[in-house]
Design a protein around this motif. Sequence first.
Motif, PDB file in Angstrom:
ATOM      1  N   GLU B  50       0.827  -1.204   0.000  1.00 30.30           N
ATOM      2  CA  GLU B  50       0.000   0.000   0.000  1.00 30.30           C
ATOM      3  C   GLU B  50       0.861   1.254   0.000  1.00 30.30           C
ATOM      4  OE1 GLU B  50      -3.395  -1.908   2.776  1.00 30.30           O
ATOM      5  OE2 GLU B  50      -3.296   0.261   2.695  1.00 30.30           O
ATOM      6  N   GLU B  51       2.065   1.139   0.606  1.00 31.90           N
ATOM      7  CA  GLU B  51       2.965   2.296   0.632  1.00 31.90           C
ATOM      8  C   GLU B  51       3.312   2.720  -0.778  1.00 31.90           C
ATOM      9  OE1 GLU B  51       3.915   0.220   4.510  1.00 31.90           O
ATOM     10  OE2 GLU B  51       3.179  -0.298   2.557  1.00 31.90           O
ATOM     11  N   GLN B  52       3.531   1.715  -1.661  1.00 29.69           N
ATOM     12  CA  GLN B  52       3.872   2.043  -3.047  1.00 29.69           C
ATOM     13  C   GLN B  52       2.730   2.796  -3.704  1.00 29.69           C
ATOM     14  OE1 GLN B  52       4.776  -1.949  -4.257  1.00 29.69           O
ATOM     15  NE2 GLN B  52       6.950  -1.530  -4.365  1.00 29.69           N
ATOM     16  N   SER B  53       1.480   2.339  -3.436  1.00 29.68           N
ATOM     17  CA  SER B  53       0.314   3.008  -4.017  1.00 29.68           C
ATOM     18  C   SER B  53       0.232   4.439  -3.527  1.00 29.68           C
ATOM     19  CB  SER B  53      -0.967   2.269  -3.629  1.00 29.68           C
ATOM     20  OG  SER B  53      -0.839   0.931  -3.951  1.00 29.68           O
ATOM     21  N   ASP B  54       0.480   4.633  -2.177  1.00 29.15           N
ATOM     22  CA  ASP B  54       0.401   5.973  -1.596  1.00 29.15           C
ATOM     23  C   ASP B  54       1.398   6.910  -2.241  1.00 29.15           C
ATOM     24  OD1 ASP B  54      -0.314   4.970   1.815  1.00 29.15           O
ATOM     25  OD2 ASP B  54      -1.584   5.228   0.055  1.00 29.15           O
ATOM     26  N   SER B  55       2.646   6.438  -2.437  1.00 24.50           N
ATOM     27  CA  SER B  55       3.668   7.328  -2.967  1.00 24.50           C
ATOM     28  C   SER B  55       3.344   7.727  -4.395  1.00 24.50           C
ATOM     29  CB  SER B  55       5.041   6.674  -2.878  1.00 24.50           C
ATOM     30  OG  SER B  55       5.084   5.544  -3.688  1.00 24.50           O
ATOM     31  N   ILE B  56       2.656   6.873  -5.134  1.00 26.13           N
ATOM     32  CA  ILE B  56       2.255   7.216  -6.502  1.00 26.13           C
ATOM     33  C   ILE B  56       1.177   8.303  -6.466  1.00 26.13           C
ATOM     34  CG2 ILE B  56       1.112   6.338  -8.580  1.00 26.13           C
ATOM     35  CD1 ILE B  56       2.453   3.596  -7.806  1.00 26.13           C
ATOM     36  N   ALA B  57       0.236   8.152  -5.486  1.00 26.61           N
ATOM     37  CA  ALA B  57      -0.885   9.091  -5.400  1.00 26.61           C
ATOM     38  C   ALA B  57      -0.432  10.487  -4.989  1.00 26.61           C
ATOM     39  CB  ALA B  57      -1.920   8.575  -4.415  1.00 26.61           C
ATOM     40  N   GLU B  58       0.662  10.592  -4.221  1.00 27.39           N
ATOM     41  CA  GLU B  58       1.057  11.887  -3.692  1.00 27.39           C
ATOM     42  C   GLU B  58       2.367  12.359  -4.328  1.00 27.39           C
ATOM     43  OE1 GLU B  58       1.214  11.515   0.479  1.00 27.39           O
ATOM     44  OE2 GLU B  58      -0.930  11.209   0.678  1.00 27.39           O
ATOM     45  N   SER B  59       2.385  12.389  -5.631  1.00 28.72           N
ATOM     46  CA  SER B  59       3.638  12.729  -6.299  1.00 28.72           C
ATOM     47  C   SER B  59       3.838  14.229  -6.465  1.00 28.72           C
ATOM     48  CB  SER B  59       3.713  12.028  -7.646  1.00 28.72           C
ATOM     49  OG  SER B  59       2.591  12.367  -8.393  1.00 28.72           O
ATOM     50  N   VAL B  60       2.806  15.041  -6.231  1.00 23.00           N
ATOM     51  CA  VAL B  60       2.948  16.493  -6.398  1.00 23.00           C
ATOM     52  C   VAL B  60       2.564  17.223  -5.115  1.00 23.00           C
ATOM     53  CG1 VAL B  60       2.725  16.669  -8.893  1.00 23.00           C
ATOM     54  CG2 VAL B  60       0.674  16.470  -7.502  1.00 23.00           C
ATOM     55  N   ASP B  61       3.377  17.155  -4.125  1.00 19.94           N
ATOM     56  CA  ASP B  61       3.100  17.829  -2.867  1.00 19.94           C
ATOM     57  C   ASP B  61       4.273  17.553  -1.945  1.00 19.94           C
ATOM     58  OD1 ASP B  61       1.825  19.244  -0.944  1.00 19.94           O
ATOM     59  OD2 ASP B  61      -0.042  18.164  -1.058  1.00 19.94           O
ATOM     60  N   ILE B  62       4.068  17.858  -0.638  1.00 16.62           N
ATOM     61  CA  ILE B  62       5.063  17.413   0.338  1.00 16.62           C
ATOM     62  C   ILE B  62       4.875  15.903   0.452  1.00 16.62           C
ATOM     63  CG2 ILE B  62       5.753  17.522   2.756  1.00 16.62           C
ATOM     64  CD1 ILE B  62       4.588  20.395   2.806  1.00 16.62           C
ATOM     65  N   VAL B  63       5.895  15.154   0.105  1.00 20.19           N
ATOM     66  CA  VAL B  63       5.751  13.697   0.101  1.00 20.19           C
ATOM     67  C   VAL B  63       6.562  13.113   1.255  1.00 20.19           C
ATOM     68  CG1 VAL B  63       6.060  11.576  -1.228  1.00 20.19           C
ATOM     69  CG2 VAL B  63       5.427  13.694  -2.390  1.00 20.19           C
ATOM     70  N   VAL B  64       5.857  12.458   2.159  1.00 17.68           N
ATOM     71  CA  VAL B  64       6.495  11.927   3.366  1.00 17.68           C
ATOM     72  C   VAL B  64       6.809  10.453   3.170  1.00 17.68           C
ATOM     73  CG1 VAL B  64       6.224  11.557   5.849  1.00 17.68           C
ATOM     74  CG2 VAL B  64       5.233  13.581   4.769  1.00 17.68           C
ATOM     75  N   LYS B  82      11.175  12.119   7.284  1.00 17.51           N
ATOM     76  CA  LYS B  82      11.838  12.341   5.992  1.00 17.51           C
ATOM     77  C   LYS B  82      10.790  12.606   4.922  1.00 17.51           C
ATOM     78  CE  LYS B  82      15.755   9.421   7.115  1.00 17.51           C
ATOM     79  NZ  LYS B  82      16.396   8.131   6.956  1.00 17.51           N
ATOM     80  N   PHE B  83      10.997  13.677   4.181  1.00 18.32           N
ATOM     81  CA  PHE B  83      10.039  14.003   3.127  1.00 18.32           C
ATOM     82  C   PHE B  83      10.716  14.860   2.064  1.00 18.32           C
ATOM     83  CE2 PHE B  83       9.363  18.281   4.822  1.00 18.32           C
ATOM     84  CZ  PHE B  83       9.659  18.103   6.172  1.00 18.32           C
ATOM     85  N   THR B  84       9.997  15.068   0.985  1.00 17.38           N
ATOM     86  CA  THR B  84      10.528  15.938  -0.070  1.00 17.38           C
ATOM     87  C   THR B  84       9.602  17.134  -0.264  1.00 17.38           C
ATOM     88  OG1 THR B  84       9.396  14.647  -1.761  1.00 17.38           O
ATOM     89  CG2 THR B  84      11.687  14.090  -1.330  1.00 17.38           C
ATOM     90  N   VAL B  85      10.200  18.279  -0.555  1.00 22.74           N
ATOM     91  CA  VAL B  85       9.393  19.471  -0.849  1.00 22.74           C
ATOM     92  C   VAL B  85       9.687  19.903  -2.289  1.00 22.74           C
ATOM     93  CG1 VAL B  85       9.240  20.253   1.548  1.00 22.74           C
ATOM     94  CG2 VAL B  85      11.161  20.993   0.167  1.00 22.74           C
ATOM     95  N   PRO B  86       8.672  20.366  -3.007  1.00 20.80           N
ATOM     96  CA  PRO B  86       8.880  20.676  -4.431  1.00 20.80           C
ATOM     97  C   PRO B  86       9.568  22.007  -4.695  1.00 20.80           C
ATOM     98  CG  PRO B  86       6.577  20.996  -3.835  1.00 20.80           C
ATOM     99  CD  PRO B  86       7.255  20.481  -2.614  1.00 20.80           C
ATOM    100  N   VAL B  87       9.501  22.949  -3.708  1.00 20.42           N
ATOM    101  CA  VAL B  87      10.107  24.286  -3.908  1.00 20.42           C
ATOM    102  C   VAL B  87      10.795  24.736  -2.626  1.00 20.42           C
ATOM    103  CG1 VAL B  87       8.520  25.127  -5.698  1.00 20.42           C
ATOM    104  CG2 VAL B  87       7.887  25.342  -3.297  1.00 20.42           C
ATOM    105  N   ASP B  88      11.626  25.796  -2.741  1.00 19.64           N
ATOM    106  CA  ASP B  88      12.269  26.370  -1.562  1.00 19.64           C
ATOM    107  C   ASP B  88      11.202  27.041  -0.689  1.00 19.64           C
ATOM    108  OD1 ASP B  88      14.422  25.681  -3.074  1.00 19.64           O
ATOM    109  OD2 ASP B  88      15.229  27.707  -3.303  1.00 19.64           O
ATOM    110  N   GLY B  89      11.490  27.119   0.613  1.00 17.19           N
ATOM    111  CA  GLY B  89      10.536  27.829   1.455  1.00 17.19           C
ATOM    112  C   GLY B  89      10.864  27.746   2.932  1.00 17.19           C
ATOM    113  N   LEU B  90      10.089  28.499   3.714  1.00 14.83           N
ATOM    114  CA  LEU B  90      10.236  28.464   5.171  1.00 14.83           C
ATOM    115  C   LEU B  90       9.375  27.308   5.685  1.00 14.83           C
ATOM    116  CD1 LEU B  90      11.430  29.983   7.687  1.00 14.83           C
ATOM    117  CD2 LEU B  90       9.190  31.094   7.876  1.00 14.83           C
TER     118      LEU B  90
END
Lengths: 232, 146
Positions: B50-64, B82-90
């Motif tokens: 299910e984790e794989q499905s979740d990561s596919i669904a949330e590909s354009v946002d803060i992805v944890v 641990k997560f990824t952010v798409p742009v720089d920011g505070l």
Amino acid sequence: MRFKFILIPFILIISFTVVVLAQTDSAVTEDKKVEEIKQRISSQINSNIASAIDVESGFLSSVNQDSNKFELNYNNKKIFINYDSELLKVFDVSGSKTTEISVSDLNEKDYLVGLGNNIDNEFHVLNLYRQDFQNIASGTVMEVRKDDSAFLAIDELGNQTVVEIDRGTDLQIISEDKDEFSFQKAVFGKIKENDRVVYRFIASDSAHLDNISAEEVIIIPQELLEQLHVNK
Amino acid sequence: MNKEKIFALILGTIVGLGLGLFAIFGNKQNSNPTTNNIDEKIFNNQKPSEEQSDSIAESVDIVVEDQKNNKIISKEDKYTLKFTVPVDGLLVIVSNYDRDVSFVKSGNVSVDLNLAPAENTVKIVLYTMNNTFSVLQKDLKIYYFP
């Protein structure tokens, strides 16, 4: 002649015994393989049990001690959880401390968090924790109401909330010093219109509230974001 | 070939064959001939997580990372988010037991959080530095059971 009479069956028996021994060796090899497979199955089952560990949470609707079932409610969804009265442990959580309590100490609308196994769409709880239902929201300050020690915040969806500040509210403002950001203790007077805020509050329901009393408010001053925007 | 030889040959064959057959079928009863098939069925018939499905669904946002339906179960009272952010920011992270602020560049981010027992409500807010001043948010629950 008599010697041959004994010798021939003896040779044949020896021959078939060799076959038997060969089969026995083969059986030993198969037994080893069966053991290996058993171990792999056991490891797979343990892994499945570990992956079946899950959490359910919600507000207590009812306890049926005869059938050992709790009914929780969250976002208008009913959650049924089973328990074993001999195995279940119930705790009250306050900050970082937990105190063991009993099922009879639980009250309707208590917020409960259960750790257990989700097997065949049935949740079997092992440990149950009673705690405050914490909410964290963010928004922009639209209006500061000094007389009420409150401000009106609007979130990204357009929902408006009156956020009350009392003596117990932990008010923090974000500041920058040489590219290092930190939280500083703040007073109500620091809050201005158009500042961004992140606020935490305790609720007795999961629905949106028009008026809340904040436990913690983080102020992100508008000028800090503008300055960052220019510099970065 | 006289009668004795023939008799000895037949007797030896019957006794030897009897012993051989007994050994073969005796061993077959103890071992399961379908174990290899069971092995393959159990270990090869795995569904995508299910984790794989979740990561596919949330590909354009803060992805944890390491979260399942926005839920994380931790074994310790500290968790490295641990997560990824798409742009720089505070980046402002607030939980019921900890908080953190930093300026982050787009890409991978990791933040250590202290956890309280049971449910920890976590909000990740990114005030982006792009032209629109947009705000990205992610809500999570991290569970720690002492």
